[in-house]
Design a protein around this motif. Sequence first.
Motif, PDB file in Angstrom:
ATOM      1  N   LEU A 172      33.168 -13.611 -32.082  1.00 50.03           N
ATOM      2  CA  LEU A 172      31.742 -13.801 -31.827  1.00 50.03           C
ATOM      3  C   LEU A 172      31.347 -13.214 -30.473  1.00 50.03           C
ATOM      4  N   GLU A 173      32.170 -13.451 -29.459  1.00 48.72           N
ATOM      5  CA  GLU A 173      31.846 -12.929 -28.131  1.00 48.72           C
ATOM      6  C   GLU A 173      31.966 -11.406 -28.080  1.00 48.72           C
ATOM      7  N   LEU A 178      29.138  -6.297 -27.302  1.00 51.39           N
ATOM      8  CA  LEU A 178      28.778  -4.963 -27.797  1.00 51.39           C
ATOM      9  C   LEU A 178      27.261  -4.849 -27.983  1.00 51.39           C
ATOM     10  N   SER A 179      26.632  -5.931 -28.414  1.00 46.52           N
ATOM     11  CA  SER A 179      25.170  -5.927 -28.545  1.00 46.52           C
ATOM     12  C   SER A 179      24.517  -5.802 -27.177  1.00 46.52           C
ATOM     13  N   LYS A 180      25.043  -6.567 -26.216  1.00 49.77           N
ATOM     14  CA  LYS A 180      24.499  -6.561 -24.850  1.00 49.77           C
ATOM     15  C   LYS A 180      24.599  -5.168 -24.216  1.00 49.77           C
ATOM     16  N   MET A 181      25.689  -4.469 -24.499  1.00 48.51           N
ATOM     17  CA  MET A 181      25.901  -3.133 -23.941  1.00 48.51           C
ATOM     18  C   MET A 181      24.988  -2.083 -24.562  1.00 48.51           C
ATOM     19  N   GLY A 192      25.103  -4.564 -32.258  1.00 47.48           N
ATOM     20  CA  GLY A 192      26.502  -4.966 -32.378  1.00 47.48           C
ATOM     21  C   GLY A 192      26.993  -4.881 -33.811  1.00 47.48           C
ATOM     22  N   PHE A 193      26.196  -5.358 -34.737  1.00 42.83           N
ATOM     23  CA  PHE A 193      26.561  -5.265 -36.155  1.00 42.83           C
ATOM     24  C   PHE A 193      26.711  -3.802 -36.581  1.00 42.83           C
ATOM     25  N   GLY A 251      32.507  -6.233 -18.496  1.00 40.97           N
ATOM     26  CA  GLY A 251      32.572  -7.681 -18.344  1.00 40.97           C
ATOM     27  C   GLY A 251      33.331  -8.346 -19.475  1.00 40.97           C
ATOM     28  N   ALA A 252      34.119  -9.334 -19.122  1.00 36.52           N
ATOM     29  CA  ALA A 252      34.740 -10.214 -20.115  1.00 36.52           C
ATOM     30  C   ALA A 252      33.822 -11.417 -20.295  1.00 36.52           C
TER      31      ALA A 252
END
Length: 344
Positions: A172-173, A178-181, A192-193, A251-252
């Motif tokens: 999930l994270e 990936l969406s945030k980037m 992200g999807f 970022g992690a």
Amino acid sequence: MKTLRLLTAVSIAALAAGISAASAQQKTLYVAGYGGSFEKTIRDEVIPAFEKENGVKVEYVAGNSTDTLAKLQAQKGNQQIDVAIVDDGPMYQAIQLGFCGKLDGLPADLYDTARFKDDRAVAIGIVATGLMYNTKVFAEKGWAPPTSWNDLKDTKYAKQLVIPPINNTYGLEALVMLSKMNGGGETNVDSGFKIFKEQINPNVLAYEPSPGKMTELFQSGQAVIAVWGTGRVQSFANTGFPVDFVYPKEGAATLLTTACPITKPNASPLASSFVKMLLDPKIQLVMLKDYGYGPVLKSLVIPPELGKMAPIGERAAKLYNPDWTVINEKREEWTKRWNREVER
């Protein structure tokens, strides 16, 4: 008088039976938490001492966080579990659903991030979600270690990548990061999807939630790179297998391992005692050494040799904290979409 004596005897017997039953109930504490190497650490380092100190038998029920939350929901009104150990996302849901009792007497030097509203739960360790890779294979192939979430798209990893599905916090994270980037985030995971469907899926050997199966895929040589957490990677590395953890440059993500006593009629006070034992400085160092958990106590002195992988100091400060209020509202919808579009 005979009748009175008979009634009295029956009443005393019934009372004794009731006390005996209640005592029997208090003699077993049911703790639900993660399986795999975490379970081994709890069984080896925590349970024996707790049983000896409190004269109680601890039964450990292994399962991932969503499994434990589902058990709590299924047992609503007749809870069998006394203590739940789950990721922070499901813990927020458990609190909202009224499953968690209040913890009294928590350490004064807890980091703020370890506390939950009204002390209905507490974090027992800080984990970073990032990348794991097989250092031996990478060296043999002349590959540079991964540095970015974007490396999951690299075609040289075709059918050698393992990612937990999004009913698991690690997967999930990864979706959120990936969406945030790519212009999104918790409120919009479309990008992200799209990346998972079109660019990451061809590399995926398995979407694997089981820690045991994850390590088997690496040990068999089928997998060489994965999305996982510092705790799992540290534990795997401790076995001597050549793996390392990477904090991606973008970022992690923070994952808190959390615990709460389950609220129910005649709840055992030992449930809270068990949770608080997980905050004992000695246990916090065991969790750091065996499991790569960043400690939650400000005053804990960390030996340098134990802090190589865990999120402590500057690494902890740079972690991205997901918005679980938004995620939990959307999680079921995302999981259904994931099953339709990604993991088919």
